[in-house]
Write a protein that holds these residues in place. Structure first.
Motif: not given
Lengths: 244, 193
Positions: B139-150
């Motif tokens: 969950a954290c990995k997905d959220l951080l990936t999305a945060t810094f990509k988007i």
């Protein structure tokens, strides 16, 4: 460290704290060493993550380019295999074989190949501003013939703006270079059905795709639809002559 | 640091950052042969040298793009010390023996030594951070990936089907979790001291 502190770090870093809270925050940074240490690590990690994801494409492009240059450099270093005692008669045999191959090829008059036509001029994409870094990475990868990387980056760029026909064309070429014919063909065929400046280029490349797939009949058919005013008309006529 | 004069060899750092093939090629032609010799003379071979050099250049690239690396010494010395350090660490890892860096090089160019040290620490931290990031929950990995990509938190929240406030809070807690993982690792304390 309490969860509340991490939420505070984030607000401070994104400059969302009111003035009085900033003062309180900075005084804690000075006076509480655990708080200070955790904040510095948090800040370092936020910067690491930001960089990791933002520059992914540019970084991949760099690494691929580096690997290619490195490989070439180290291959040059390796000592050439020793020729040894290569007797004269072996040269004679080699020469006769070469001659035979020469005669056969000459008589056979080989079909033209894709590699006769894939000398692209350097592309330049970075004048438009905006997503500069990614565009630059795409441009570099394409110009350095790193088509695998180029295709990935074009894909990423198109995910943001799928209407850019120039990028569609270059992506098609990259796909063609890495032998993803189905995807390349469908891209070129979509482009050649639109009214854009890239229309005839797309027709030309869909012909080249057939050439690379050695489907000479289909290649000919497509070539004949290239209009006279097209930039590649002459080249197309040339190729038609060779194929017929 | 900012008061020190930038060395003209900064062009190599800038060239790497721009993925300029001519500059990369020039680095291989001018500075790499010395490193290959050194590694070959110290229990290594061409393949090992190739890896060490490639990894070193990637670390320099990463530091330059994240931290704006300012070269205040000749690239030659800086690059050689970095490669040498990496190779000695490699030897150490495989032999479990203590390997120390040659003192002669240490005192030769303090500026280069200092800069190379900073880059080396940066590189080791990157490895550690990447490793710890992998240890986070999905969950954290997905959220951080999305945060810094988007980038836009509103869009992140939308794409994950959560509220803006929740996404923001989660982002700080996930980086918080990562902070704890990193601070607990012995490697990090070694690097920070």
């Amino acid at each position: 460290m309490e969860d509340q502190n991490y939420i505070l770090f984030e607000s401070y870093l994104s400059k969302e704290l009111p003035q009085d809270e900033i003062i309180a925050f900075e005084s804690r940074l000075k006076n509480e060493s655990d708080f200070n240490q955790a904040f510095n690590t948090y800040k370092e990690l936020a910067s690491f993550l930001e960089h990791k994801f933002e520059n992914e494409a540019a970084s991949t492009a760099f690494q691929n380019n580096l690997k290619t240059i490195s490989k070439t450099h180290f291959e040059k270093q390796k000592p050439a295999k020793k020729v040894g005692h290569f007797k004269l008669w072996k040269y004679a045999v080699a020469a006769s074989i070469a001659l035979l191959i020469g005669i056969f090829t000459f008589n056979d008059s080989p079909n033209p190949t894709f590699s006769d036509y894939n000398n692209y001029e350097a592309i330049s994409l970075t004048v438009r501003g905006g997503q500069d870094e990614l565009l630059k990475a795409a441009e570099d990868a394409f110009n350095n013939k790193n088509f695998i990387t180029a295709e990935i980056i074009f894909g990423q760029l198109l995910a943001k703006d799928n209407s850019n026909k120039e990028l569609q064309l270059y992506r098609g070429i990259a796909l063609l270079e890495i032998d993803k014919f189905d995807e390349a063909d469908s891209l070129f065929s979509r482009l050649s059905n639109t009214q854009s400046v890239y229309k005839s280029k797309a027709i030309w490349y869909s012909a080249l795709s057939k050439l690379k797939q050695k489907d000479f009949a289909a290649c000919l058919e497509i070539l004949k639809t290239i209009p006279k005013y097209a930039e590649d008309y002459k080249e197309a006529q040339n190729l038609i002559n060779k194929l017929e | 640091m900012s008061e020190k004069k930038l060395h003209e060899d900064q062009k190599y750092i800038d060239g790497l950052l721009k993925n300029n093939s001519f500059i990369i090629q020039a680095i291989y032609d001018k500075f790499v042969p010395k490193v290959i010799n050194y590694i070959k003379q110290n229990s290594g071979d061409g393949d090992k040298a190739q890896d060490v050099i490639q990894d070193t250049l990637i670390t320099i690239y990463n530091q330059a793009s994240e931290n704006k690396l300012q070269l205040t010494c000749p690239f030659d010395a800086y690059f050689f010390i970095l490669c040498k350090r990496k190779w000695l660490n490699e030897l150490k890892k495989n032999s479990n023996k203590e390997v120390t860096i040659n003192e002669e090089v240490l005192s030769k160019d303090d500026e280069a030594q200092e800069l190379a040290f900073e880059t080396a620490v940066f590189g080791e931290k990157q490895v550690l951070f990447t490793e710890m990031f992998q240890k986070l929950g999905t969950a954290c990995k997905d959220l951080l990936t999305a945060t810094f990509k988007i980038k836009s938190m509103e869009e992140v929240a939308k794409s994950l089907g959560v509220t803006y406030a929740y996404a923001r809070k989660k982002k700080s807690l996930c980086i918080g979790k990562l902070t704890e993982l990193v601070q607990k690792s012995p490697k990090f304390n070694q690097l920070n001291n």
